[in-house]
Write an enzyme that holds these catalytic residues in place. Structure first.
Site, PDB file in Angstrom:
ATOM      1  N   HIS A   1      -3.627   2.941  -7.885  1.00 42.50           N
ATOM      2  CA  HIS A   1      -3.627   4.077  -6.917  1.00 42.50           C
ATOM      3  C   HIS A   1      -4.753   4.708  -6.873  1.00 42.50           C
ATOM      4  CE1 HIS A   1      -1.374   7.805  -4.707  1.00 42.50           C
ATOM      5  NE2 HIS A   1      -2.130   8.395  -5.416  1.00 42.50           N
TER       6      HIS A   1
ATOM      7  N   ASP B   1       4.901   0.469   1.252  1.00 36.54           N
ATOM      8  CA  ASP B   1       5.212   2.334  -0.019  1.00 36.54           C
ATOM      9  C   ASP B   1       6.149   2.433   0.281  1.00 36.54           C
ATOM     10  OD1 ASP B   1       4.860   4.528  -1.426  1.00 36.54           O
ATOM     11  OD2 ASP B   1       2.599   4.832  -0.506  1.00 36.54           O
TER      12      ASP B   1
HETATM   13 ZN   LIG Z   1       0.693   5.162  -4.266  1.00 36.34          ZN
END
Ligand SMILES: [Zn+2]
Length: 442
Positions: free
Chosen positions: A178, A304
Site C-alpha cells: 500500500h 479493495d
Molecule cells: Zn490499501
C-alpha cells in the site's frame, strides 16, 4: 457432485480459448472442455451467456475477526460469489491483525465452515501492522498465507521492506504494498488538485503514492523479489512500474474499479461513499490508469472491497472512514467503462479478473484446463442493470449505487457447486443486515 455447463461461449485466456463449448466438472475439478459433451451430470444451461474461469479478487477486506458489524467471512464471501468471484484474498488488517499463525488458521477454518467461496489469507508484513518488527513470515506462509501486506498503511521503514522482500523471495510469495507517504498525505481526505482547492478539503497529492512506488521498485530490483503494488492510482506510479518492468524488475500491480471509472470531480456531492484511500484522482490520472490497463502494464483488477457500517459513513466527509465496497459491482463497472467503450475486449477483462490474479499470487484457478479447480463464472456481458441500494455484503458503502451498468455475473460455481445463481436468487439480498440506528440531523 458433477455438473455440465452447456451451450455457453467459453472464454479462457489462459488457453487462448474463445468458442461455443461445454464444460464438465467432476468431483470438484474441470475434467473436459469440448463440443457437445455427453454426460449424466446435472446440466447448467448457459445458452446466450459467457463461461469463464472463476474471478479471483486479490484485495478484499472481510473484517472478520474483530469488525463483524461491517462484514463477516460469511457475508463477504456471499457478496463475492454474487460478483462472480470464486476466491478472495483476505487482507491482514483485521482485529487482531493476521500477523500470526492462529489468526490465519481461524480465517481458513471459518471460511471452510461458512464461506461461500475460497478465501486465501494475506498475512501481515509487520507485527501488529506497526511497521517495527517483521511478523513471523515463514509461519504465516506455512499456515496458508499467499502473500503478506500491511495494507491500510505503507511500510515506512525501507530496511523493514527490504527484509520482507528478501524473506518472501525465499518463501515464494509477493509482498503487497500500500504505497502512501503519510507525511505527504497527512490531513488529506481527497486527491490534491483543482477540486480539493475548490471544495476547501485537505488534499492527498499524487506524489504521496508516486514517491513510495519509486522507492519500492528500487528495493524490488535490489532484492530480486516480487513486489505487488496494490490499488495503483497515479500516472507517475504507472510510469515507474512500466520502466521497472522494462528492465526486468519483478513488479506486478492491480487497479481498483472505482479508480478507472470515477474522478475527483464527483466529490462535489460530498458523498462519503466516494471517500477511499488512495482517493479518486483527476481525469488525467484516471486516463493513465486506463491506458496502463489497455497496454498490459496492469496485471489484475482488484476490488479493495472495504465495508463500513452505515453509521460510520453517515458523518461529515472529513470524519468518515476511507473505503468502499466493490465485489458486487466490479464486473459491471469494468464492462461498462472498459469493454463497452472499446478499451479492451472481454477476453482481456477475464484475464484481469481471473487468470492475471492467479498468476500474480501463484494461486490455483484462473484456468479451465483439464484437472484445474472447478471454479467457473457465468456472465451476461450485455445485461443492463441498476446498482441497488442494498447488497449481499452487510455494508452498502458503494460509490455506484443508482448507476446503470452493463454486464452482470449470472452464476458462480465453486469446486463444481453452484454458489450463486441470479436466475434463482431473485432480487432479495441473502445476507442479513443490521438496521442502522436513527441519527439526529446535524
Ligand atoms: Zn490499501
Amino acid at each position: 457432485m458433477n455438473i455440465l455447463i452447456t451451450n455457453g461461449r467459453v472464454i479462457d485466456p489462459s488457453q487462448e480459448l474463445d468458442a461455443r463449448l461445454d464444460v464438465l466438472i467432476e468431483d470438484g475439478l474441470v475434467t473436459r472442455v469440448d463440443k457437445k459433451i455427453k454426460s449424466n451430470a446435472a446440466v447448467f444451461d448457459a445458452a446466450g451467456l459467457v463461461v469463464t474461469p472463476g474471478f479471483i479478487d486479490l484485495h478484499t477486506h472481510l473484517r472478520e475477526p474483530g469488525q463483524e458489524h461491517k462484514e463477516t467471512i460469511r457475508t463477504g464471501t456471499l457478496s463475492a460469489v454474487a460478483g462472480g468471484f470464486t476466491a478472495v484474498c483476505a487482507m491482514a488488517n483485521t482485529l487482531p491483525p493476521n500477523d500470526e499463525r492462529a489468526v490465519t488458521e481461524m480465517i481458513i477454518a471459518e471460511s471452510a465452515r461458512n464461506g461461500a467461496c475460497r478465501v486465501y489469507p494475506i498475512g501481515a508484513v509487520s507485527k501488529g501492522l506497526k511497521g517495527e518488527a517483521l511478523a513471523e513470515l515463514a509461519e504465516l506462509r506455512a499456515a496458508g498465507c499467499v502473500a503478506v501486506s500491511d495494507d491500510g498503511k505503507p511500510v515506512y521503514n525501507a530496511q523493514l521492506m527490504r527484509r520482507a522482500l528478501e524473506y518472501c523471495s525465499m518463501l515464494g510469495i509477493p509482498v503487497v504494498a500500500h504505497e502512501e507517504d503519510a507525511n505527504l498525505s497527512d490531513g488529506g481526505v481527497m486527491h490534491e488538485g483543482y477540486y480539493s482547492t475548490l471544495l476547501g478539503m485537505g488534499g492527498i497529492p499524487a506524489a504521496s503514492e508516486e514517491t513510495l512506488v519509486a522507492r519500492d521498485v528500487i528495493l524490488a530490483r535490489t532484492t530480486g523479489a516480487q513486489l505487488h503494488i496494490a490499488h495503483l492510482s497515479t500516472a507517475g506510479a504507472i510510469d515507474a512500474v512500466r520502466a521497472a518492468r522494462a528492465k526486468g524488475v519483478r513488479v506486478t500491480c492491480e487497479v481498483a474499479p472505482h479508480h478507472l471509472a470515477l474522478t475527483d470531480e464527483t466529490l462535489q456531492s460530498f458523498s462519503t461513499n466516494l471517500k477511499m484511500n488512495p482517493p479518486l484522482r483527476s481525469a488525467q490520472h484516471r486516463d493513465a490508469v486506463i491506458a496502463a490497463i489497455a497496454d498490459g502494464t496492469v496485471d489484475a483488477i482488484a476490488t479493495d472491497h472495504a465495508p463500513h457500517h452505515f453509521d460510520e459513513k453517515n458523518v461529515e466527509f472529513d470524519l468518515a472512514p476511507f473505503g468502499v465496497i466493490g465485489l458486487e459491482t466490479a464486473f459491471g463497472v469494468c464492462v461498462t467503462h472498459l469493454v463497452a467503450r472499446g478499451v479492451i475486449d472481454l477476453a482481456r477483462l477475464v484475464d484481469l479478473l481471473s487468470c492475471g490474479p492467479a498468476r500474480v499470487f501463484n494461486l490455483d484457478g484462473g484456468t479451465l484446463a483439464a484437472g484445474s479447480l472447478g471454479d467457473v463464472t457465468v456472465v451476461d456481458p450485455q445485461a443492463r442493470w441498476e446498482v441497488p441500494k442494498s447488497f449481499r455484503s452487510m455494508s452498502s458503502n458503494s460509490p455506484f449505487v443508482g448507476m446503470s451498468l452493463q454486464g452482470r455475473p449470472l452464476a458462480t460455481i465453486v469446486g463444481g457447486v453452484v454458489k450463486y445463481d441470479a436466475r434463482q436468487a431473485g432480487q432479495a439480498p441473502a445476507a442479513t443486515r443490521q438496521k442502522p440506528r436513527p441519527r439526529a440531523k446535524r
